[in-house]
Design a protein around this motif. Structure first.
Motif, PDB file in Angstrom:
ATOM      1  N   ASN A  56       0.852  -1.185   0.000  1.00  9.38           N
ATOM      2  CA  ASN A  56       0.000   0.000   0.000  1.00  9.38           C
ATOM      3  C   ASN A  56       0.893   1.242   0.000  1.00  9.38           C
ATOM      4  O   ASN A  56       0.894   2.040   0.920  1.00  9.38           O
ATOM      5  CB  ASN A  56      -0.921  -0.013   1.226  1.00  9.38           C
ATOM      6  CG  ASN A  56      -2.003   1.038   1.107  1.00  9.38           C
ATOM      7  OD1 ASN A  56      -2.486   1.331   0.018  1.00  9.38           O
ATOM      8  ND2 ASN A  56      -2.389   1.614   2.227  1.00  9.38           N
ATOM      9  N   CYS A  96      -0.687   3.126  -5.103  1.00  8.91           N
ATOM     10  CA  CYS A  96      -1.893   2.971  -4.274  1.00  8.91           C
ATOM     11  C   CYS A  96      -2.168   4.180  -3.381  1.00  8.91           C
ATOM     12  O   CYS A  96      -3.275   4.343  -2.885  1.00  8.91           O
ATOM     13  CB  CYS A  96      -1.794   1.715  -3.427  1.00  8.91           C
ATOM     14  SG  CYS A  96      -1.972   0.190  -4.365  1.00  8.91           S
ATOM     15  N   SER A 145     -11.630  -1.605  -1.980  1.00  6.03           N
ATOM     16  CA  SER A 145     -10.250  -2.075  -1.815  1.00  6.03           C
ATOM     17  C   SER A 145     -10.273  -3.591  -1.754  1.00  6.03           C
ATOM     18  O   SER A 145     -11.133  -4.179  -1.097  1.00  6.03           O
ATOM     19  CB  SER A 145      -9.638  -1.549  -0.515  1.00  6.03           C
ATOM     20  OG  SER A 145      -9.588  -0.149  -0.520  1.00  6.03           O
ATOM     21  N   LYS A 188      -7.265  -1.086  -5.683  1.00  8.32           N
ATOM     22  CA  LYS A 188      -8.245  -0.105  -5.213  1.00  8.32           C
ATOM     23  C   LYS A 188      -8.944   0.483  -6.433  1.00  8.32           C
ATOM     24  O   LYS A 188      -8.312   0.668  -7.470  1.00  8.32           O
ATOM     25  CB  LYS A 188      -7.564   1.032  -4.440  1.00  8.32           C
ATOM     26  CG  LYS A 188      -6.816   0.601  -3.202  1.00  8.32           C
ATOM     27  CD  LYS A 188      -6.148   1.804  -2.568  1.00  8.32           C
ATOM     28  CE  LYS A 188      -5.358   1.442  -1.335  1.00  8.32           C
ATOM     29  NZ  LYS A 188      -4.790   2.638  -0.690  1.00  8.32           N
ATOM     30  N   ASN A 221     -10.333   5.141   1.008  1.00  6.09           N
ATOM     31  CA  ASN A 221      -9.608   3.875   0.879  1.00  6.09           C
ATOM     32  C   ASN A 221      -8.093   4.070   0.910  1.00  6.09           C
ATOM     33  O   ASN A 221      -7.353   3.302   0.317  1.00  6.09           O
ATOM     34  CB  ASN A 221     -10.045   3.129  -0.385  1.00  6.09           C
ATOM     35  CG  ASN A 221      -9.737   3.869  -1.669  1.00  6.09           C
ATOM     36  OD1 ASN A 221      -9.562   5.085  -1.689  1.00  6.09           O
ATOM     37  ND2 ASN A 221      -9.705   3.136  -2.767  1.00  6.09           N
ATOM     38  N   VAL A 247      -5.500   0.133   3.825  1.00  5.64           N
ATOM     39  CA  VAL A 247      -6.088  -1.180   3.575  1.00  5.64           C
ATOM     40  C   VAL A 247      -5.780  -2.035   4.787  1.00  5.64           C
ATOM     41  O   VAL A 247      -4.798  -1.813   5.487  1.00  5.64           O
ATOM     42  CB  VAL A 247      -5.537  -1.851   2.295  1.00  5.64           C
ATOM     43  CG1 VAL A 247      -5.944  -1.083   1.067  1.00  5.64           C
ATOM     44  CG2 VAL A 247      -4.052  -2.042   2.354  1.00  5.64           C
TER      45      VAL A 247
END
Length: 147
Positions: free
Chosen positions: A33, A37, A53, A75, A114, A117
Motif C-alpha cells: 500500500n 496505491c 479495496s 483499489k 480507501n 487497507v
C-alpha cells in the motif's frame, strides 16, 4: 424580494458539492500500500458512490516451487451493488491464514476513504505502534488520577 446573501452562498456551495464527484485511490495488483496505491486518485463516474479495496495474499502470479507469498492490493471506484457482490464473492476466501492464499475486500464512502487497507504490513505495523501508544497513555492517565 431578494433571497438573503447567506442562502445564495449555501446554494452555491451545494451546487459545487453536487458537481464534485467522489474521489478514490486507484491501483491494480500492487505489492504494498505504497506508491501508486497512495498517489493515484481518480474522480469516480456518477454512478460510483463507494471506494473498493481488495487485498489478497498469495504466491506470485506465475507458479514456481517454493515461491514466497506476498500481498496484492487493488483499489478502485465502485457502486454499492459491486461492493456487495465482491464482498460475497470473497467472504469464504477471506481467511487470513498465512500459509494459504486468501482474498478480502472492503468498501467505504467518502473522498479518498480507501487510503488504508487492512492487513498490509505497513498498516499492521502502524496499528501496533498506535495500540502501544494508547496503552501507555491509559497507564499514564491512571497514574495521574490515582496520585
Amino acid at each position: 424580494m431578494e433571497p438573503p446573501f447567506v442562502l445564495l452562498i449555501i446554494a452555491a456551495f451545494c451546487a459545487i458539492e453536487c458537481a464534485h464527484g467522489l474521489e478514490c485511490y486507484v491501483c491494480t495488483n500492487q505489492d504494498a500500500n505504497l506508491g501508486k496505491c497512495l498517489q493515484t486518485i481518480k474522480t469516480c463516474e456518477p454512478g460510483d458512490d463507494m471506494c473498493l479495496s481488495e487485498t489478497s495474499w498469495g504466491s506470485v502470479p506465475y507458479w514456481s516451487q517454493g515461491a514466497e507469498k506476498q500481498y496484492y492490493i487493488s483499489k478502485r471506484c465502485a457502486n454499492n451493488n459491486t461492493c456487495v457482490r465482491t464482498r460475497n464473492k470473497y467472504m469464504g476466501l477471506c481467511t487470513h491464514i498465512w500459509y494459504e492464499d486468501w482474498k478480502c475486500s472492503d468498501c467505504c464512502r467518502g473522498d479518498r476513504c480507501n487510503y488504508y487497507v487492512f492487513l498490509s504490513g505497513s498498516l499492521a505495523q502502524s496499528s501496533a505502534v498506535v495500540l502501544g501508544l494508547c496503552a501507555a497513555s491509559v497507564v499514564a492517565m491512571g497514574q495521574l488520577l490515582w496520585t
